[in-house]
Scaffold this motif. Sequence first.
Motif, short mmCIF file in Angstrom:
data_model
loop_
_atom_site.label_atom_id
_atom_site.label_comp_id
_atom_site.label_asym_id
_atom_site.label_seq_id
_atom_site.Cartn_x
_atom_site.Cartn_y
_atom_site.Cartn_z
N TRP A 1 1.02 -1.14 -0.24
CA TRP A 1 0.35 0.06 0.50
C TRP A 1 0.95 0.81 0.03
CZ3 TRP A 1 -4.71 1.27 -1.13
CH2 TRP A 1 -5.15 2.28 -0.60
N ASN A 2 0.42 2.12 -1.26
CA ASN A 2 1.91 3.07 -1.41
C ASN A 2 1.69 4.25 -1.07
OD1 ASN A 2 3.95 0.94 -1.70
ND2 ASN A 2 2.74 1.27 -4.15
N ILE B 1 -7.73 1.27 2.37
CA ILE B 1 -7.06 -0.29 1.75
C ILE B 1 -8.30 -0.86 1.37
CG2 ILE B 1 -5.67 -1.59 1.24
CD1 ILE B 1 -3.87 -1.28 4.30
N GLU C 1 -7.91 -6.09 -1.18
CA GLU C 1 -6.37 -6.67 -1.06
C GLU C 1 -6.31 -6.94 0.06
OE1 GLU C 1 -3.83 -5.26 -2.73
OE2 GLU C 1 -5.89 -4.67 -4.33
N GLU D 1 -13.76 -1.10 4.88
CA GLU D 1 -12.56 0.01 3.96
C GLU D 1 -13.40 1.14 4.50
OE1 GLU D 1 -11.79 2.04 -0.13
OE2 GLU D 1 -12.47 -0.21 -0.38
N SER E 1 -7.25 -6.25 9.79
CA SER E 1 -7.72 -4.62 8.30
C SER E 1 -6.80 -3.99 9.34
CB SER E 1 -9.04 -4.68 7.85
OG SER E 1 -10.35 -4.62 8.63
N GLU F 1 -3.67 -0.87 9.11
CA GLU F 1 -4.44 0.73 8.87
C GLU F 1 -3.48 0.88 9.75
OE1 GLU F 1 -5.66 2.06 6.71
OE2 GLU F 1 -7.15 0.84 5.35
N PHE G 1 1.17 -7.41 4.14
CA PHE G 1 1.12 -5.49 4.12
C PHE G 1 3.35 -6.02 4.07
CE2 PHE G 1 -3.12 -5.58 3.17
CZ PHE G 1 -3.04 -5.16 2.27
#
Length: 196
Positions: free
Chosen positions: A2-3, A9, A13, A25, A52, A56, A87
Motif C-alpha cells: 500500500w503505497n 486499503i 486487498e 474499508e 484490517s 491500517e 503488507f
Amino acid sequence: MWNFKTPGIPDEEFERAEKVPITKEEVRVVQISKARLKPGQIVYDIGCGSGSISVEAALQIEPSGKVLAIDYDKNAIELTKKNMIKFDLSNISVIHGNAKEKILDLEKADTIFIGGTGGDTKEIVELSENKLKSGGRIVIGIILIETLYSVLQVLEKLQFESVDITQITISKSRKTSKGTMMLARNPVTIISATKI
C-alpha cells in the motif's frame, strides 16, 4: 504493497476467511481518523478479526510504533498474521486469547480500538481505561444498540471527554445484468473518546 499515506486499503486487498469478520474499508477509514494516530504510538486492536485495522494503524504509526492485535479466534489470529506478512509489516504483534485477560499484561497504549468482542465490550472498555495513557484515544465500533447504550454509560462513569458518536451507513455499487445498483450495508456506530 500500500503505497499511500492515506488509509482506505480496499477490502479485496486483504486476505479473507469466510467466518472471520473484517472492518469494511469506509468504516475503517473513519475509525482510523477518529484515533488521531501519530508515528511511534502504541496501539491495541482488540477483536482484530482479519487484521484490517491493525494493518491500517501500523502504517499510520510507522515502524517506530507498535500494534498489539488481540483475538480469541485462532482463525482470526492466523488471518491477521497473513495480512501482516502480505503488507510487509513488522510492527504488529499478534496475541491469541481472551482480551480481558491479555490486556492486563500489556504496556500502556496511546490508542485502543475495540471491535468484535463476543458480547463483553462494556467490560473491555472498563479494563482498557486503566491501560490507556492520559490523553489517549479509545475508538469502538458497534453494531448493536444495547452495546451502544452500555458503552456510553461506561464512558460517562469513567469520565472520558470529547465523546463523539458517529453512525455510518454505507451503500456500495454492484453491477447487474441491467446496470449498476447500490446495496446497503449494516449501519455501524463509532464511539471515540479521550481519556482525561
